[in-house]
Design an enzyme around this catalytic site. Sequence first.
Site, short mmCIF file in Angstrom:
data_model
loop_
_atom_site.label_atom_id
_atom_site.label_comp_id
_atom_site.label_asym_id
_atom_site.label_seq_id
_atom_site.Cartn_x
_atom_site.Cartn_y
_atom_site.Cartn_z
CD GLU A 1 27.37 44.32 45.69
OE1 GLU A 1 27.15 43.62 46.68
OE2 GLU A 1 28.45 44.30 45.10
CD GLN B 1 30.99 38.91 43.74
OE1 GLN B 1 30.95 39.60 44.75
NE2 GLN B 1 31.38 39.39 42.58
CG ASN C 1 42.72 50.71 42.10
OD1 ASN C 1 41.62 50.21 42.29
ND2 ASN C 1 43.35 51.44 43.01
#
Length: 404
Positions: free
Chosen positions: A257, A139, A388
């Site tokens: 995904e 990726q 996050n």
Amino acid sequence: MRSTLDDEERIPMRLESTPELEAFRRKVRAFVAEHAPGVKEHAGVRAPESGLMPAIREWTAKLYEAGFLGIDWPAEYGGRPGAHPLEPFVVAEEIARARTWSPIGAGSLASAALIEFGTQEQRARFLPRIRGCEDVWCQLFSEPDAGSDLAALRTRARREGDVFIVDGQKVWTTNGQHADRGYLLARTDPDAPKHKGITAFALDMRAEGVRVRPLREITGTTDFNEVFLDGVRIPAADVLGDVNGGWRVAMSSLGRERSGVAARGVELFAMLDGLLELAEEASVGGAPALEDSATRQRIGELATRAHVNAAMVAMAQSRLLHHTEQPGDGPLGKIFFSEVNHDLAEYGVRLQGTEGLLTEADPGAVAGGWWQDAHLYSRAYTIAGGANEVLRNQIAERALGLPR
């Protein structure tokens, strides 16, 4: 590290199971036991040593051939229309339960883009090679200044006749050193709004001008890579979807995904088993640590959070089945898992006392230094797939409707 995950009741909150789905689980478990290429030595999403690659390619091809991967592909490419939508979760769980190798690379991500946006010629050319693991994909999204803010990417692709000339740099490319193909995003219209002028490509990683440099990490391993693109020529026929429509391609394939979430939940319960073993063997005040009330309280807290993670996975799967998914499901699950995983690994090191300073290079390290490696790697989970902090902003804005 000990694991009692052979017990089918070890993983709670299994969603809407049916006799057919449990029969499928037993079939997968037996297949993994017979064909898996050994146990992984490290926690996390890691790149194998080059010597393991032939066995992993063969293992991946067998999983596809047996119908355990590519389940939701079109039938003409080996998919099984009508299969239970939770079958991919079952496969991911059983692979994680066995602590063996998942198919490496970004083949599932690339195949999702190819199936939804690829031309008939592209699907016929690339999908069989993914199934046979002749091509390992990586990726090529993140950049030094465009990680969590993916739309800020600067890699440029300019068209010259029937080819695009690409210049730029990618980073944090897992398994880039093993990849045959790259799922690449590059900016093709620098004057368009940043989400609009991006195009997706299928890149030949052996093309002239592609240079892969492995990154040595704090764990001592090289799971990630930098990829430099210097005048790389990509045929226009290898554009995935529309020119300047790459953002839509990327977001759609990323949204598909899902099965990895289930596998990560299995990992948390395996780590809990390991903590109990450590607490039985470690000492606090001359007695086993497990007899210490503070130790039991901390392990109980971590166990509770692992069960909450399982409940969150079950909720997300339920919404998937009923087509009621919400924007916060993915980010919330990823944040929660990554922080529980970090705290489990950290406490595994803490329970060892001064021996927690040893690493896998030291002969006396507990469990071969597995906990130390897991602790060092655990920070990667808080960054990969979107930091996050950035995901919390997404939850606030997209799920809760709060102002920017």
